[in-house]
Design a protein around this motif. Sequence first.
Motif, PDB file in Angstrom:
ATOM      1  N   UNK A   1       0.808  -1.214   0.000  1.00  0.00           N
ATOM      2  CA  UNK A   1       0.000   0.000   0.000  1.00  0.00           C
ATOM      3  C   UNK A   1       0.844   1.269   0.000  1.00  0.00           C
ATOM      4  N   UNK A   2       2.101   1.191   0.474  1.00  0.00           N
ATOM      5  CA  UNK A   2       2.943   2.384   0.535  1.00  0.00           C
ATOM      6  C   UNK A   2       3.823   2.549  -0.698  1.00  0.00           C
ATOM      7  N   UNK A   3       3.669   1.690  -1.697  1.00  0.00           N
ATOM      8  CA  UNK A   3       4.477   1.769  -2.899  1.00  0.00           C
ATOM      9  C   UNK A   3       3.606   1.486  -4.115  1.00  0.00           C
ATOM     10  N   UNK A   4       3.875   2.166  -5.192  1.00  0.00           N
ATOM     11  CA  UNK A   4       3.192   1.862  -6.430  1.00  0.00           C
ATOM     12  C   UNK A   4       3.844   0.683  -7.124  1.00  0.00           C
ATOM     13  N   UNK A   5       3.366   0.395  -8.322  1.00  0.00           N
ATOM     14  CA  UNK A   5       3.960  -0.687  -9.097  1.00  0.00           C
ATOM     15  C   UNK A   5       5.374  -0.314  -9.543  1.00  0.00           C
ATOM     16  N   UNK A   6       5.689   0.981  -9.575  1.00  0.00           N
ATOM     17  CA  UNK A   6       7.039   1.456  -9.880  1.00  0.00           C
ATOM     18  C   UNK A   6       7.473   2.367  -8.750  1.00  0.00           C
ATOM     19  N   UNK A   7       8.521   1.941  -8.018  1.00  0.00           N
ATOM     20  CA  UNK A   7       8.953   2.636  -6.802  1.00  0.00           C
ATOM     21  C   UNK A   7      10.422   2.991  -6.914  1.00  0.00           C
ATOM     22  N   UNK A   8      10.765   4.218  -6.526  1.00  0.00           N
ATOM     23  CA  UNK A   8      12.167   4.633  -6.502  1.00  0.00           C
ATOM     24  C   UNK A   8      12.412   5.463  -5.257  1.00  0.00           C
ATOM     25  N   UNK A   9      13.607   5.315  -4.683  1.00  0.00           N
ATOM     26  CA  UNK A   9      13.949   6.143  -3.530  1.00  0.00           C
ATOM     27  C   UNK A   9      15.399   6.585  -3.619  1.00  0.00           C
ATOM     28  N   UNK A  10      15.828   7.333  -2.626  1.00  0.00           N
ATOM     29  CA  UNK A  10      17.205   7.779  -2.492  1.00  0.00           C
ATOM     30  C   UNK A  10      17.647   8.489  -3.762  1.00  0.00           C
ATOM     31  N   UNK A  11      18.761   8.082  -4.366  1.00  0.00           N
ATOM     32  CA  UNK A  11      19.287   8.783  -5.534  1.00  0.00           C
ATOM     33  C   UNK A  11      19.115   7.975  -6.827  1.00  0.00           C
ATOM     34  N   UNK A  12      18.112   7.137  -6.870  1.00  0.00           N
ATOM     35  CA  UNK A  12      17.852   6.367  -8.082  1.00  0.00           C
ATOM     36  C   UNK A  12      17.584   7.307  -9.259  1.00  0.00           C
ATOM     37  N   UNK A  13      18.011   6.875 -10.457  1.00  0.00           N
ATOM     38  CA  UNK A  13      17.776   7.634 -11.690  1.00  0.00           C
ATOM     39  C   UNK A  13      16.626   6.958 -12.449  1.00  0.00           C
TER      40      UNK A  13
ATOM     41  N   UNK B   1      15.378  13.329  -3.477  1.00  0.00           N
ATOM     42  CA  UNK B   1      16.671  13.131  -4.114  1.00  0.00           C
ATOM     43  C   UNK B   1      16.644  12.179  -5.307  1.00  0.00           C
ATOM     44  N   UNK B   2      15.483  11.601  -5.603  1.00  0.00           N
ATOM     45  CA  UNK B   2      15.391  10.765  -6.800  1.00  0.00           C
ATOM     46  C   UNK B   2      15.711  11.628  -8.014  1.00  0.00           C
TER      47      UNK B   2
END
Length: 601
Positions: free
Chosen positions: A362-374, A395-396
């Motif tokens: 529930x806290x993430x979509x089907x596509x999730x990115x965090x921190x410094x992901x490009x 910072x993504x």
Amino acid sequence: MRPRAVASAAAPTRRLGLRGPALTWLVAALACGTSEEKSQKAEANPNMPDRVHAPAPEPRRPSVTTCPEALNEPEQLDRVIGSACKTVTVYPGYRIENGTLTIEAGVTLQFMPGAELAVGFERAAQLLVRGTPEAPVRFTAAGEQAKPGAWKGVALYDHADGSEIHGLVLEFAGTDLRGAIYVQAEDVKIDNSTVRDSQNVAVHVTSKGHLSSFKANRLERVSSPALLLPARSAGSVTADNTFPPDSVIHVLGGMIRERARWDVPKVPFVIGGVIEIEGVDEKHEALLELAPGTVLKFDDDAYFTVGYDYPAALIAEAAGKEPIVLTSATRQTSHAWRGVNLYRSATASFSNVVFEYGGQRSDRGVLYANNEARLTVKGCTFRDNGGGVTLQGANVRLGELRGNTFERSHPAFDVSPQLYGMIAADNKLDAGTTVQVEGGEIGKDAVWHDFGVPIELKRPIAVDGEATLTIRPGAKIRVHDGFALGVGEFGGGTLRIEGTAEQPVEIFGLTDRRGTWDAIRLYEKARGNLIEHATLRNAGGEGAINVAMGVDAIVRDVSCVRCFSPTLTWACGARVTAERVKAGAETPAATLPPFGCDPAG
């Protein structure tokens, strides 16, 4: 070739599948039993050859090139069965250890019931099949046993590294537990071969085995899945292989450490576990590239993680071509599988990709990115997911997020206020979703577009660092209790709410009561502010819009409904232009000029 450990007394028990008291008893018997007991063999596992319990030192291997009539017992030699040889019969009990078996073009091996071609069970050995299109090598059932499962198949065990199969026709093999070709070894090549009429999968590669090549093969009348293999072997399967209709490739979970391309159009990959794409260290990036037309179907507990510790990339680009599809293997409903997770060291690019039935958490979509992901997402479709794109933190490194369509994927975006300002206006959202924006700071210029759905702001937002926040016409902003929008408190900033008469900007509380959220606050370092054609509701504080000393602001065609305080207040020294500012129902006043100074400044 990887190093091999010397077999311990407990090693055979692992191969026999023993556990608990049975395991303890057998280890003790092997280690401490009487000579009579030691001479007795444990009951054999029908899926493994008998083990030699005390292998003698490896003798110098003889080389044999004569044509055998039969193969019926273990061999430790280098045997070549040449093209001039007739049909060779293989009986149960044959295997090759500490040697090689080379089979030249045109040779036929016929296998008796229960027989298998076992290679490298205890010692290093290799199978080298060298057929040609004109004269393939043939492995088949003996006599009249021509039916699936008539013999066990080819087994390349732990010590069969580097085995190569080229130009083989293999038929009527397999068991209920294993495929026609069973691979536990490393660096195995299977090319230009045919597997047909097998009882189980055509090729079964275990989690510790590895295919380095699987190209130009033909699979006929084999079960689905046609292949069962770990993630690091899936990239060896090339587009020129031929599969039966409605077949799939089952991919086990595991690590992808190097560079791979999955390119098998029309044959879906069923993902059976967590696949981690991860370089071996900071200097070496792992890469998985998905070719146009690739279909990935995820089991309920399967998902991708990319770049958690070390550099890794996931590239799925199909612009102008057949889309890449990431979907569920089990259910055509939202939340069926988890999704794609991008971490600190991840780089990902998606174009013309369909994401569907994901977003299990529930806290993430089907596509999730965090921190410094490009991340770049262009021209993709998000359909029936528990959530679309979640970008956690500010910072993504978002390249582009444009031209995407979101259907029944709530929320379409869950992002920081800074990253929401980088989402292009040409994304299309259906009426059943929302946009969720976390609290935090906007430190670079940001534009919030209207996508025809509410923009839900969860926590206070600050515009600073000389940044400008522009809110475009038609935006409907729903704020949680206690929300405040502060501009220019520390490093300077600008707010531009650019509504129109036809498309005013609306800011209202999640709870429809007076004073549930604070205010729009233009602090001392805010400059060049414009708020026009806006409707506010449920604000509190000393004013729904509060302008500090020395701040310039144009407030035009603005009203506040069910607000605890006046629509607009300002301090002495503020340079405020107020035109057609109104107090709506349950709001005490339109404006509250400062006492003891000129209301205009």
